[in-house]
Design a protein around this motif. Structure first.
Motif, short mmCIF file in Angstrom:
data_model
loop_
_atom_site.label_atom_id
_atom_site.label_comp_id
_atom_site.label_asym_id
_atom_site.label_seq_id
_atom_site.Cartn_x
_atom_site.Cartn_y
_atom_site.Cartn_z
N LEU A 1 0.81 -1.22 0.00
CA LEU A 1 0.00 0.00 0.00
C LEU A 1 0.84 1.27 0.00
O LEU A 1 0.47 2.26 -0.65
CB LEU A 1 -0.93 0.01 1.22
CG LEU A 1 -2.08 -0.97 1.21
CD1 LEU A 1 -2.88 -0.85 2.50
CD2 LEU A 1 -2.97 -0.76 0.00
N THR A 2 1.95 1.27 0.72
CA THR A 2 2.73 2.51 0.78
C THR A 2 3.46 2.79 -0.53
O THR A 2 3.64 3.96 -0.88
CB THR A 2 3.70 2.49 1.99
OG1 THR A 2 4.29 1.19 2.10
CG2 THR A 2 2.96 2.81 3.27
N LEU A 3 3.84 1.75 -1.27
CA LEU A 3 4.39 2.00 -2.61
C LEU A 3 3.30 2.54 -3.53
O LEU A 3 3.54 3.44 -4.34
CB LEU A 3 4.98 0.72 -3.20
CG LEU A 3 6.37 0.36 -2.72
CD1 LEU A 3 6.78 -1.00 -3.25
CD2 LEU A 3 7.37 1.41 -3.13
N TRP A 4 2.10 1.97 -3.43
CA TRP A 4 0.96 2.46 -4.21
C TRP A 4 0.71 3.94 -3.91
O TRP A 4 0.53 4.75 -4.82
CB TRP A 4 -0.27 1.61 -3.90
CG TRP A 4 -1.54 2.08 -4.50
CD1 TRP A 4 -1.88 2.09 -5.82
CD2 TRP A 4 -2.66 2.62 -3.80
NE1 TRP A 4 -3.16 2.59 -5.98
CE2 TRP A 4 -3.65 2.92 -4.75
CE3 TRP A 4 -2.93 2.86 -2.45
CZ2 TRP A 4 -4.89 3.45 -4.40
CZ3 TRP A 4 -4.16 3.39 -2.10
CH2 TRP A 4 -5.12 3.69 -3.08
N LEU A 5 0.75 4.28 -2.63
CA LEU A 5 0.53 5.67 -2.23
C LEU A 5 1.61 6.59 -2.81
O LEU A 5 1.30 7.65 -3.35
CB LEU A 5 0.52 5.78 -0.71
CG LEU A 5 0.41 7.19 -0.13
CD1 LEU A 5 -0.92 7.84 -0.51
CD2 LEU A 5 0.59 7.14 1.38
N SER A 6 2.86 6.17 -2.74
CA SER A 6 3.92 7.02 -3.30
C SER A 6 3.78 7.15 -4.81
O SER A 6 4.00 8.23 -5.36
CB SER A 6 5.32 6.50 -2.92
OG SER A 6 5.58 5.27 -3.50
N ASN A 7 3.36 6.08 -5.49
CA ASN A 7 3.10 6.17 -6.93
C ASN A 7 2.04 7.22 -7.22
O ASN A 7 2.19 8.04 -8.13
CB ASN A 7 2.63 4.82 -7.49
CG ASN A 7 3.68 3.75 -7.45
OD1 ASN A 7 4.87 4.01 -7.32
ND2 ASN A 7 3.25 2.51 -7.54
N ALA B 1 8.01 14.71 2.29
CA ALA B 1 8.15 13.56 3.18
C ALA B 1 7.13 13.61 4.31
O ALA B 1 6.58 12.58 4.71
CB ALA B 1 9.57 13.49 3.73
N ARG B 2 6.86 14.79 4.85
CA ARG B 2 5.84 14.92 5.91
C ARG B 2 4.46 14.61 5.37
O ARG B 2 3.65 13.92 6.01
CB ARG B 2 5.89 16.31 6.54
CG ARG B 2 7.09 16.53 7.44
CD ARG B 2 6.98 17.84 8.23
NE ARG B 2 6.90 19.01 7.36
CZ ARG B 2 7.97 19.66 6.87
NH1 ARG B 2 9.19 19.25 7.17
NH2 ARG B 2 7.81 20.73 6.11
N ALA B 3 4.16 15.10 4.17
CA ALA B 3 2.85 14.82 3.55
C ALA B 3 2.69 13.32 3.30
O ALA B 3 1.62 12.76 3.54
CB ALA B 3 2.71 15.61 2.24
N TYR B 4 3.75 12.68 2.84
CA TYR B 4 3.71 11.23 2.60
C TYR B 4 3.50 10.47 3.90
O TYR B 4 2.66 9.57 3.98
CB TYR B 4 4.99 10.77 1.91
CG TYR B 4 5.05 9.28 1.76
CD1 TYR B 4 4.29 8.62 0.80
CD2 TYR B 4 5.85 8.51 2.59
CE1 TYR B 4 4.32 7.25 0.67
CE2 TYR B 4 5.90 7.13 2.46
CZ TYR B 4 5.13 6.51 1.50
OH TYR B 4 5.16 5.15 1.39
N ARG B 5 4.26 10.82 4.93
CA ARG B 5 4.11 10.16 6.24
C ARG B 5 2.68 10.28 6.74
O ARG B 5 2.08 9.30 7.19
CB ARG B 5 5.09 10.78 7.24
CG ARG B 5 4.97 10.15 8.62
CD ARG B 5 5.23 11.08 9.78
NE ARG B 5 4.56 12.35 9.65
CZ ARG B 5 4.96 13.46 10.25
NH1 ARG B 5 6.04 13.46 10.99
NH2 ARG B 5 4.28 14.58 10.11
#
Length: 162
Positions: free
Chosen positions: A79-85, A129-133
């Motif tokens: 899921l976190t790779l999907w989110l970064s994509n 990075a904060r938005a991603y976290r």
């Protein structure tokens, strides 16, 4: 299945998926953007073996769930790779996350998700990075809320959370 980097999440999730019986389907969200990532993907593929059907879904995960429902237990990694994509492609990650959470309860075949716990460390120094976290934490919460079980991987050991 959630946990930190190299906590054993994927291997544990693969075992859990196989224990569900049937022909397993691997829904891959990673893209081989460089040689190191290609090697990671190959390692995962080799560990799983040839009895898995693979479907790539770097952006359209809810659609992949609907398309594979009934084909056996599914493993979504991750899921976190999907989110970064989604975030790097400029996609609406909030809408996509809502669509994913809405799709999960309607699935007839089981789905095991792998995701990362990214908010347990220091506060990142840059805005992306904060938005991603923050987005990863919200995504994990929404998926966990509609999941029947949640496990945390700690040093290769699954700990049931829900």
């Amino acid at each position: 299945m959630t946990g930190g980097a190299r906590s054993g999440k994927s291997a544990i999730a693969e075992r859990l998926t196989l224990e569900l019986g049937g022909d397993p389907v691997y829904i891959a969200t990673a893209e081989a953007g460089d040689a190191e990532m290609a090697a990671r993907i190959a390692l995962h593929r080799d560990r799983r073996g040839s009895n898995w059907t693979t479907r790539e879904a770097p952006l359209h995960l809810a659609e992949a769930l609907y398309a594979t429902d009934g084909a056996g237990p599914r493993l979504v990694d991750c899921l976190t790779l999907w989110l970064s994509n989604l975030m790097l492609a400029g996609g609406d990650w909030q809408q996509a996350s809502q669509s994913l959470a809405a799709a999960i309860p309607s699935q007839s075949a089981p789905v095991v998700f792998v995701t990362n716990e990214v908010g347990a460390g220091i506060v990142p120094e840059n805005a992306l990075a904060r938005a991603y976290r923050d987005a990863a934490g919200l995504l994990n919460q929404s998926v966990a809320a509609v999941s029947q079980e949640v496990y945390l991987a700690v040093a290769g050991i699954p700990v049931k959370v829900k």
